[in-house]
Design a protein around this motif. Structure first.
Motif, short mmCIF file in Angstrom:
data_model
loop_
_atom_site.label_atom_id
_atom_site.label_comp_id
_atom_site.label_asym_id
_atom_site.label_seq_id
_atom_site.Cartn_x
_atom_site.Cartn_y
_atom_site.Cartn_z
N THR A 59 1.42 -1.19 0.15
CA THR A 59 0.24 0.22 -0.13
C THR A 59 0.72 1.14 0.14
O THR A 59 0.14 1.84 -0.66
CB THR A 59 -0.74 -0.35 1.41
OG1 THR A 59 -1.72 -1.35 1.00
CG2 THR A 59 -1.82 1.41 1.79
N PRO A 60 1.50 1.62 1.02
CA PRO A 60 2.79 2.92 0.82
C PRO A 60 3.71 3.03 -0.76
O PRO A 60 3.05 3.74 -1.13
CB PRO A 60 3.44 2.15 2.05
CG PRO A 60 3.07 1.17 2.37
CD PRO A 60 2.68 0.48 1.74
N ALA A 61 3.42 1.77 -1.22
CA ALA A 61 4.25 2.07 -2.17
C ALA A 61 2.89 2.71 -3.34
O ALA A 61 3.23 3.58 -4.80
CB ALA A 61 4.89 0.94 -2.77
N MET A 62 2.56 1.98 -2.91
CA MET A 62 0.50 2.27 -4.13
C MET A 62 0.06 3.35 -4.02
O MET A 62 0.29 4.00 -4.74
CB MET A 62 -0.11 1.78 -3.76
CG MET A 62 -0.15 0.44 -4.38
SD MET A 62 -1.05 -0.97 -3.80
CE MET A 62 -0.65 -2.17 -4.20
N ILE A 63 0.56 4.04 -1.99
CA ILE A 63 -0.18 5.60 -2.66
C ILE A 63 1.21 6.73 -2.83
O ILE A 63 0.64 7.41 -4.05
CB ILE A 63 -0.01 5.71 -0.97
CG1 ILE A 63 -1.15 4.93 -0.11
CG2 ILE A 63 -0.07 7.38 -0.52
CD1 ILE A 63 -1.22 4.85 0.84
N GLN A 64 2.23 6.31 -3.25
CA GLN A 64 3.17 7.43 -3.93
C GLN A 64 2.99 6.98 -5.28
O GLN A 64 3.48 7.96 -5.88
CB GLN A 64 4.73 6.25 -3.55
CG GLN A 64 5.47 7.37 -1.60
CD GLN A 64 6.26 6.61 -1.69
OE1 GLN A 64 6.96 5.64 -2.94
NE2 GLN A 64 6.89 6.85 -0.56
N ALA A 65 3.18 6.11 -5.70
CA ALA A 65 2.24 5.94 -7.23
C ALA A 65 1.34 6.62 -7.90
O ALA A 65 1.22 7.56 -8.61
CB ALA A 65 2.84 4.09 -7.95
N ALA A 66 0.46 6.59 -6.62
CA ALA A 66 -0.94 7.89 -6.99
C ALA A 66 -1.02 8.58 -6.90
O ALA A 66 -1.31 9.08 -7.92
CB ALA A 66 -2.04 6.51 -6.21
N ASN A 67 0.14 9.77 -6.66
CA ASN A 67 0.37 10.63 -5.70
C ASN A 67 1.09 11.10 -6.88
O ASN A 67 1.40 11.74 -7.45
CB ASN A 67 0.89 10.77 -4.29
CG ASN A 67 0.07 10.62 -3.47
OD1 ASN A 67 -1.09 11.04 -3.50
ND2 ASN A 67 0.58 10.59 -1.60
N LYS A 68 2.20 10.36 -7.34
CA LYS A 68 2.95 10.16 -8.79
C LYS A 68 2.28 11.22 -10.27
O LYS A 68 2.40 11.74 -10.59
CB LYS A 68 3.99 10.29 -8.95
CG LYS A 68 5.08 10.14 -9.60
CD LYS A 68 5.68 9.37 -10.72
CE LYS A 68 6.87 8.65 -8.73
NZ LYS A 68 7.74 7.57 -9.07
N ARG A 69 0.67 10.20 -9.66
CA ARG A 69 0.43 10.11 -11.34
C ARG A 69 -0.53 11.61 -11.25
O ARG A 69 -1.06 11.79 -12.58
CB ARG A 69 -0.78 8.47 -11.32
CG ARG A 69 -1.17 8.31 -12.69
CD ARG A 69 -1.57 7.20 -12.11
NE ARG A 69 -3.05 7.43 -13.49
CZ ARG A 69 -3.32 7.31 -15.11
NH1 ARG A 69 -2.19 7.21 -15.19
NH2 ARG A 69 -4.54 7.56 -15.21
N ALA A 70 -0.93 11.43 -10.16
CA ALA A 70 -1.55 12.54 -9.79
C ALA A 70 -1.29 14.03 -10.19
O ALA A 70 -1.85 14.98 -10.39
CB ALA A 70 -2.84 13.29 -8.79
N LYS A 71 0.22 13.88 -9.83
CA LYS A 71 1.06 15.07 -10.52
C LYS A 71 1.12 15.34 -11.45
O LYS A 71 1.27 16.61 -12.34
CB LYS A 71 2.26 15.52 -8.80
CG LYS A 71 2.81 16.15 -9.05
CD LYS A 71 4.35 16.05 -7.73
CE LYS A 71 4.78 17.66 -7.92
NZ LYS A 71 5.86 17.30 -7.19
N ALA A 72 1.22 14.15 -11.93
CA ALA A 72 1.93 14.53 -13.76
C ALA A 72 0.43 15.46 -14.18
O ALA A 72 0.85 15.63 -14.91
CB ALA A 72 2.61 13.22 -14.24
#
Length: 78
Positions: A59-72
């Motif tokens: 889950t922590p890695a998924m949250i980081q990837a989702a935040n990165k996708r939202a930021k992009a």
């Protein structure tokens, strides 16, 4: 930058694709077998539980990837 459910689902499939699909499929199979009054529904239920624990660990890695996708996706990154 706000995450939406699609960002989280795509991040889950990017980080832990096998565990995510296995958890979903075995949960559906367990429900179908339970509805058919089969005593074998516990096996896919245990598989779904184990896969769910593995997804939870990622889950922590998924949250980081989702935040990165939202930021992009955001028009103004700052």
């Amino acid at each position: 930058m706000k995450r939406n459910p699609m960002d989280e689902a795509i991040a889950a499939l990017q980080i832990a694709p096998v565990q995510t699909v296995l958890m979903s499929a075995s949960a559906v199979i367990a429900v179908v077998l339970y509805g058919m009054d089969s005593r074998w529904f516990t096996i896919p239920l245990l598989i779904a539980l184990i896969s769910g624990c593995l997804v939870w660990r990622a889950t922590p890695a998924m949250i980081q990837a989702a935040n990165k996708r939202a930021k992009a996706r955001h028009r103004y990154p700052y």
